[in-house]
Design a protein around this motif. Structure first.
Motif, PDB file in Angstrom:
ATOM      1  N   TYR A   1       0.921  -1.021  -0.104  1.00  0.00           N
ATOM      2  CA  TYR A   1       0.025  -0.034  -0.040  1.00  0.00           C
ATOM      3  C   TYR A   1       0.919   1.275   0.071  1.00  0.00           C
ATOM      4  CZ  TYR A   1      -3.977   2.815   1.427  1.00  0.00           C
ATOM      5  OH  TYR A   1      -5.068   3.929   1.756  1.00  0.00           O
ATOM      6  N   TYR A   2       1.027   1.901  -1.141  1.00  0.00           N
ATOM      7  CA  TYR A   2       1.792   3.031  -1.110  1.00  0.00           C
ATOM      8  C   TYR A   2       0.993   4.352  -0.863  1.00  0.00           C
ATOM      9  CZ  TYR A   2       5.355   0.757  -3.835  1.00  0.00           C
ATOM     10  OH  TYR A   2       6.584   0.081  -4.382  1.00  0.00           O
ATOM     11  N   LEU A   3       1.698   4.828   0.244  1.00  0.00           N
ATOM     12  CA  LEU A   3       0.739   5.888   1.002  1.00  0.00           C
ATOM     13  C   LEU A   3       1.096   7.281   0.237  1.00  0.00           C
ATOM     14  CD1 LEU A   3       0.934   5.119   4.581  1.00  0.00           C
ATOM     15  CD2 LEU A   3      -1.062   4.540   2.863  1.00  0.00           C
ATOM     16  N   THR A   4       0.337   8.004  -0.233  1.00  0.00           N
ATOM     17  CA  THR A   4       0.580   9.319  -1.072  1.00  0.00           C
ATOM     18  C   THR A   4      -0.062  10.515  -0.566  1.00  0.00           C
ATOM     19  OG1 THR A   4      -1.356   9.066  -2.477  1.00  0.00           O
ATOM     20  CG2 THR A   4       0.605   8.176  -3.140  1.00  0.00           C
ATOM     21  N   ASP A   5      -0.669  10.719   0.594  1.00  0.00           N
ATOM     22  CA  ASP A   5      -1.328  11.842   1.068  1.00  0.00           C
ATOM     23  C   ASP A   5      -1.948  11.255   2.565  1.00  0.00           C
ATOM     24  OD1 ASP A   5      -1.753  14.495   1.556  1.00  0.00           O
ATOM     25  OD2 ASP A   5      -3.256  14.362  -0.143  1.00  0.00           O
ATOM     26  N   LEU A   6      -1.959  12.492   3.315  1.00  0.00           N
ATOM     27  CA  LEU A   6      -2.305  12.150   4.740  1.00  0.00           C
ATOM     28  C   LEU A   6      -3.192  13.481   5.023  1.00  0.00           C
ATOM     29  CD1 LEU A   6      -2.046  11.169   7.489  1.00  0.00           C
ATOM     30  CD2 LEU A   6      -0.121  12.771   7.992  1.00  0.00           C
TER      31      LEU A   6
END
Length: 200
Positions: free
Chosen positions: A163-168
């Motif tokens: 799971y590539y996290l791109t934004d918070l």
């Protein structure tokens, strides 16, 4: 961009990561959310609204396709990851709903296939968080590919589920929707770095 690997593959690298079961079985590798390791409001100019509860429906950033990159300063660029875009809202002692790129909640039956992704995000050092990212299959050559996602979800094939996290979008009482993207990514990197320190 940060990656949360939801399932290990011994052949993927010489240093396989722990599975969720192994982490849960070892108390030294479990992070307990009794304190906040990343302060969303610590920097100047945050401009993030303070609220006790994450919004029930995440406001996903809209993506636009363009024939060439925009000109001028003030732009961030990152590679496109093939896979399925998913937003996740995780909180202590609560169900973790998943949402598609349009912000629509996934049906329970569909979301059940992503249980390992849900468990991985639960490990982030936050009591209440909304993340945006792409679920994909990470192959032994280090490249993510969408065509291996179905097999990886089922625990089959040579690829690991990632799971590539791109934004918070939300962190422990702070709605980050109005914060600069660069700041959101810095906070996201801080969360993942804290997780790596706890789990190693």
């Amino acid at each position: 961009m940060a990656a949360v690997i939801a399932k290990d593959r011994e052949k993927t690298s010489g240093n396989p990561i722990d599975t969720m079961e192994q982490i849960a079985a070892d108390p030294s590798k479990v992070w307990h959310s009794d304190r906040v390791l990343v302060d969303a409001g610590a920097s100047r100019g945050e401009r993030a609204g303070v609220t006790n509860v994450a919004p029930p429906k995440p406001r996903a950033t809209k993506l636009e396709k363009r024939s060439k990159p925009p000109e001028g300063p003030g732009w961030l660029h990152e590679m496109q990851i093939e896979g399925r875009r998913l937003l996740e809202r995780a909180a202590m002692n609560r169900d973790v709903p998943l949402f598609d790129g349009a912000g629509k909640r996934l049906p329970a039956k569909t979301a059940a296939a992503y249980e390992k992704v849900v468990n991985a995000v639960r490990l982030l050092p936050a009591q209440n968080v909304i993340v945006d990212g792409v679920v994909t299959a990470l192959f032994p050559d280090g490249r993510p590919r969408a065509e291996g996602l179905a097999a990886a979800l089922g625990g089959e094939g040579p690829a690991a589920l990632a799971y590539y996290l791109t934004d918070l979008l939300f962190l422990d009482g702070y709605d980050l929707g109005r914060a600069p993207l660069s700041r959101r990514k810095a906070l996201l990197a801080g969360c993942c770095s804290a997780l790596l320190m706890v789990c190693t």
